[in-house]
Design an enzyme around this catalytic site. Structure first.
Site, PDB file in Angstrom:
ATOM      1  N   PHE A   1       7.187  -3.138  -5.997  1.00  0.00           N
ATOM      2  CA  PHE A   1       7.739  -4.488  -5.919  1.00  0.00           C
ATOM      3  C   PHE A   1       8.274  -4.980  -7.259  1.00  0.00           C
ATOM      4  CE2 PHE A   1       5.452  -4.739  -1.842  1.00  0.00           C
ATOM      5  CZ  PHE A   1       6.434  -5.351  -1.070  1.00  0.00           C
TER       6      PHE A   1
ATOM      7  N   THR B   1       0.849  -1.197   0.000  1.00  0.00           N
ATOM      8  CA  THR B   1       0.000   0.000   0.000  1.00  0.00           C
ATOM      9  C   THR B   1       0.886   1.248   0.000  1.00  0.00           C
ATOM     10  OG1 THR B   1      -1.549  -1.245   1.358  1.00  0.00           O
ATOM     11  CG2 THR B   1      -1.886   1.142   1.252  1.00  0.00           C
TER      12      THR B   1
ATOM     13  N   SER C   1       7.374   0.625  -1.872  1.00  0.00           N
ATOM     14  CA  SER C   1       6.431   1.388  -2.685  1.00  0.00           C
ATOM     15  C   SER C   1       6.352   0.811  -4.091  1.00  0.00           C
ATOM     16  CB  SER C   1       6.829   2.861  -2.733  1.00  0.00           C
ATOM     17  OG  SER C   1       8.148   2.988  -3.210  1.00  0.00           O
TER      18      SER C   1
ATOM     19  N   HIS D   1       0.015   6.699 -14.152  1.00  0.00           N
ATOM     20  CA  HIS D   1      -0.713   5.535 -13.641  1.00  0.00           C
ATOM     21  C   HIS D   1      -2.166   5.583 -14.106  1.00  0.00           C
ATOM     22  CE1 HIS D   1       2.697   5.135 -10.814  1.00  0.00           C
ATOM     23  NE2 HIS D   1       2.318   3.863 -10.704  1.00  0.00           N
TER      24      HIS D   1
ATOM     25  N   GLY E   1       4.129   6.544  -4.736  1.00  0.00           N
ATOM     26  CA  GLY E   1       5.132   6.222  -3.718  1.00  0.00           C
ATOM     27  C   GLY E   1       6.505   6.024  -4.353  1.00  0.00           C
ATOM     28  N   THR E   2       6.532   5.458  -5.548  1.00  0.00           N
ATOM     29  CA  THR E   2       7.808   5.227  -6.237  1.00  0.00           C
ATOM     30  C   THR E   2       8.458   6.553  -6.613  1.00  0.00           C
ATOM     31  OG1 THR E   2       6.898   3.197  -7.119  1.00  0.00           O
ATOM     32  CG2 THR E   2       8.875   4.054  -8.199  1.00  0.00           C
TER      33      THR E   2
ATOM     34  N   LYS F   1      -5.886   5.360  -9.488  1.00  0.00           N
ATOM     35  CA  LYS F   1      -4.874   5.517  -8.423  1.00  0.00           C
ATOM     36  C   LYS F   1      -5.202   6.739  -7.566  1.00  0.00           C
ATOM     37  CE  LYS F   1       0.098   5.631  -7.529  1.00  0.00           C
ATOM     38  NZ  LYS F   1       0.013   4.618  -6.467  1.00  0.00           N
TER      39      LYS F   1
HETATM   40  N1  NAP Z   1       4.081  -1.505  -3.913  1.00  0.00           N
HETATM   41  C1  NAP Z   1       3.710  -1.834  -5.150  1.00  0.00           C
HETATM   42  O1  NAP Z   1       4.473  -2.453  -5.928  1.00  0.00           O
HETATM   43  C2  NAP Z   1       2.316  -1.486  -5.604  1.00  0.00           C
HETATM   44  C3  NAP Z   1       1.832  -1.916  -6.835  1.00  0.00           C
HETATM   45  C4  NAP Z   1       0.506  -1.648  -7.160  1.00  0.00           C
HETATM   46  C5  NAP Z   1      -0.302  -0.952  -6.272  1.00  0.00           C
HETATM   47  N2  NAP Z   1       0.227  -0.527  -5.103  1.00  0.00           N
HETATM   48  C6  NAP Z   1      -0.596   0.154  -4.089  1.00  0.00           C
HETATM   49  O2  NAP Z   1      -1.447  -0.828  -3.517  1.00  0.00           O
HETATM   50  C7  NAP Z   1      -2.677  -0.204  -3.107  1.00  0.00           C
HETATM   51  C8  NAP Z   1      -3.836  -0.921  -3.790  1.00  0.00           C
HETATM   52  O3  NAP Z   1      -3.780  -0.670  -5.183  1.00  0.00           O
HETATM   53  P1  NAP Z   1      -4.822  -1.341  -6.198  1.00  0.00           P
HETATM   54  O4  NAP Z   1      -4.633  -0.667  -7.509  1.00  0.00           O
HETATM   55  O5  NAP Z   1      -4.699  -2.822  -6.110  1.00  0.00           O
HETATM   56  O6  NAP Z   1      -6.203  -0.853  -5.515  1.00  0.00           O
HETATM   57  P2  NAP Z   1      -7.694  -1.355  -5.740  1.00  0.00           P
HETATM   58  O7  NAP Z   1      -7.836  -2.060  -7.033  1.00  0.00           O
HETATM   59  O8  NAP Z   1      -8.552  -0.156  -5.476  1.00  0.00           O
HETATM   60  O9  NAP Z   1      -7.920  -2.420  -4.571  1.00  0.00           O
HETATM   61  C9  NAP Z   1      -7.975  -2.035  -3.217  1.00  0.00           C
HETATM   62  C10 NAP Z   1      -8.319  -3.250  -2.380  1.00  0.00           C
HETATM   63  O10 NAP Z   1      -8.322  -2.841  -1.019  1.00  0.00           O
HETATM   64  C11 NAP Z   1      -9.568  -3.250  -0.420  1.00  0.00           C
HETATM   65  N3  NAP Z   1      -9.910  -2.305   0.632  1.00  0.00           N
HETATM   66  C12 NAP Z   1     -10.234  -0.996   0.506  1.00  0.00           C
HETATM   67  N4  NAP Z   1     -10.499  -0.467   1.718  1.00  0.00           N
HETATM   68  C13 NAP Z   1     -10.323  -1.478   2.614  1.00  0.00           C
HETATM   69  C14 NAP Z   1     -10.451  -1.564   4.023  1.00  0.00           C
HETATM   70  N5  NAP Z   1     -10.811  -0.498   4.766  1.00  0.00           N
HETATM   71  N6  NAP Z   1     -10.194  -2.760   4.615  1.00  0.00           N
HETATM   72  C15 NAP Z   1      -9.843  -3.824   3.892  1.00  0.00           C
HETATM   73  N7  NAP Z   1      -9.720  -3.812   2.546  1.00  0.00           N
HETATM   74  C16 NAP Z   1      -9.955  -2.640   1.925  1.00  0.00           C
HETATM   75  C17 NAP Z   1     -10.552  -3.251  -1.553  1.00  0.00           C
HETATM   76  O11 NAP Z   1     -11.660  -4.087  -1.213  1.00  0.00           O
HETATM   77  P3  NAP Z   1     -13.120  -3.866  -1.882  1.00  0.00           P
HETATM   78  O12 NAP Z   1     -12.923  -4.056  -3.334  1.00  0.00           O
HETATM   79  O13 NAP Z   1     -13.970  -4.903  -1.222  1.00  0.00           O
HETATM   80  O14 NAP Z   1     -13.493  -2.442  -1.506  1.00  0.00           O
HETATM   81  C18 NAP Z   1      -9.699  -3.847  -2.668  1.00  0.00           C
HETATM   82  O15 NAP Z   1      -9.640  -5.242  -2.538  1.00  0.00           O
HETATM   83  C19 NAP Z   1      -2.528   1.278  -3.484  1.00  0.00           C
HETATM   84  O16 NAP Z   1      -2.032   1.989  -2.371  1.00  0.00           O
HETATM   85  C20 NAP Z   1      -1.486   1.260  -4.596  1.00  0.00           C
HETATM   86  O17 NAP Z   1      -0.789   2.479  -4.740  1.00  0.00           O
HETATM   87  C21 NAP Z   1       1.509  -0.775  -4.745  1.00  0.00           C
END
Ligand code: NAP
Length: 245
Positions: free
Chosen positions: A111, A85, A109, A140, A150-151, A144
């Site tokens: 992977f 996250t 930030s 992005h 974060g990166t 987003k």
């Molecule tokens: N570090 C890395 O390499 C990397 C790569 C990609 C993304 N990210 C980050 O990862 C995060 C998610 O990105 P994404 O694109 O996958 O987002 P996304 O498609 O919006 O998915 C978010 C997920 O979080 C769940 N969620 C939201 N609020 C929640 C809560 N209060 N409690 C529990 N679960 C909750 C959602 O569930 P519901 O669908 O049921 O609401 C959904 O499963 C972001 O911060 C993004 O910047 C990081």
């Protein structure tokens, strides 16, 4: 290994589920509401503590306010915690670091291995190209939330470490020339772009660009599962993706 994925219905979380299963791990998922993803029973997030009872690792791609409490639950359960996250404020980061007193926590930030290579290289490049103008652009998908990514922030921190009086300039408009020490930071949000970062350095009648482009979300999922496999069994503490690689 048993891996619980927080955010299992999300764009990244569902890829983590898939990669972990392909590697033979038992998987479990939580999200905000109960559902199923590719046959995996995804439970509401308020059941996370139960799910962690017999887990080895929690991999979290959700939102900062959820991850803050997930870190505490992982610590209570003694489960290794991998968090992807982004967008934490100071208090959120402090909460994650607090959990690292009790369990191994690995936060990244990004992977993608290619981004790690870029992060490793950037200080040397900037040092060698001393005085060149630097501009950073990231793109992005339109869903987003945090900006800049974060990166991008991590890249800026790496540049900050080798440039005096860095002035982060977020977008530009108006009528003034570029200032000394400015690093322009430009954010684009469009369509389904998985993630692009471009660092441009210009000076001395030449232009250098360093670009990373994720071609699928698999790259993040694979890195996060690599991190979980490496983290389980480590001492409590704060780790980053470079440690795992
Ligand atoms: N570090 C890395 O390499 C990397 C790569 C990609 C993304 N990210 C980050 O990862 C995060 C998610 O990105 P994404 O694109 O996958 O987002 P996304 O498609 O919006 O998915 C978010 C997920 O979080 C769940 N969620 C939201 N609020 C929640 C809560 N209060 N409690 C529990 N679960 C909750 C959602 O569930 P519901 O669908 O049921 O609401 C959904 O499963 C972001 O911060 C993004 O910047 C990081």
């Amino acid at each position: 290994m048993r891996i619980v994925v927080a955010g299992a219905t999300g764009r990244t979380g569902r890829e983590v589920l898939a990669v972990a299963r392909e590697r033979g791990h038992a998987v479990d998922g939580v999200a905000t509401t109960e559902t199923a993803v590719d046959g995996v029973d995804v439970r509401p997030a308020d059941e996370l503590a139960d799910r962690l009872a017999d887990a080895d690792a929690l991999v979290d791609f959700t939102v900062p306010e959820a991850s803050r409490s997930h870190a505490g639950m992982a610590a209570d359960a003694g489960v290794a915690y991998v968090v992807g996250t982004t967008g934490f404020n100071q208090q959120g980061t402090a909460d994650l670091r607090g959990a690292a007193d009790r369990i191994p926590v690995l936060k990244a930030s990004n992977f993608a291995r290619g981004v790690q290579a870029l992060l490793d290289a950037v200080a040397d490049v900037v040092r060698t190209l001393d005085g060149y103008d630097i501009e950073l652009t990231e793109t992005h998908h339109n869903g987003k939330r945090d900006a800049p990514s974060g990166t991008a922030t991590t890249l800026l921190d790496r540049i900050d470490a080798v440039v005096d009086d860095l002035d982060r300039t977020y977008g530009r408009e108006g009528h003034q020339p570029r200032g000394n020490g400015e690093v322009g930071v430009h954010v684009r949000r469009a369509g389904n772009v998985r993630g692009e970062h471009e660092l441009l350095l210009a000076g001395n009648d030449e232009v250098v660009t360093l670009t990373h482009r994720a071609e699928s979300r698999r790259v993040f999922a694979a890195g996060a599962v690599d991190a979980a496999e490496w983290l389980v069994g480590r001492d409590p503490g704060w780790y980053n993706f470079a440690d795992a690689l």
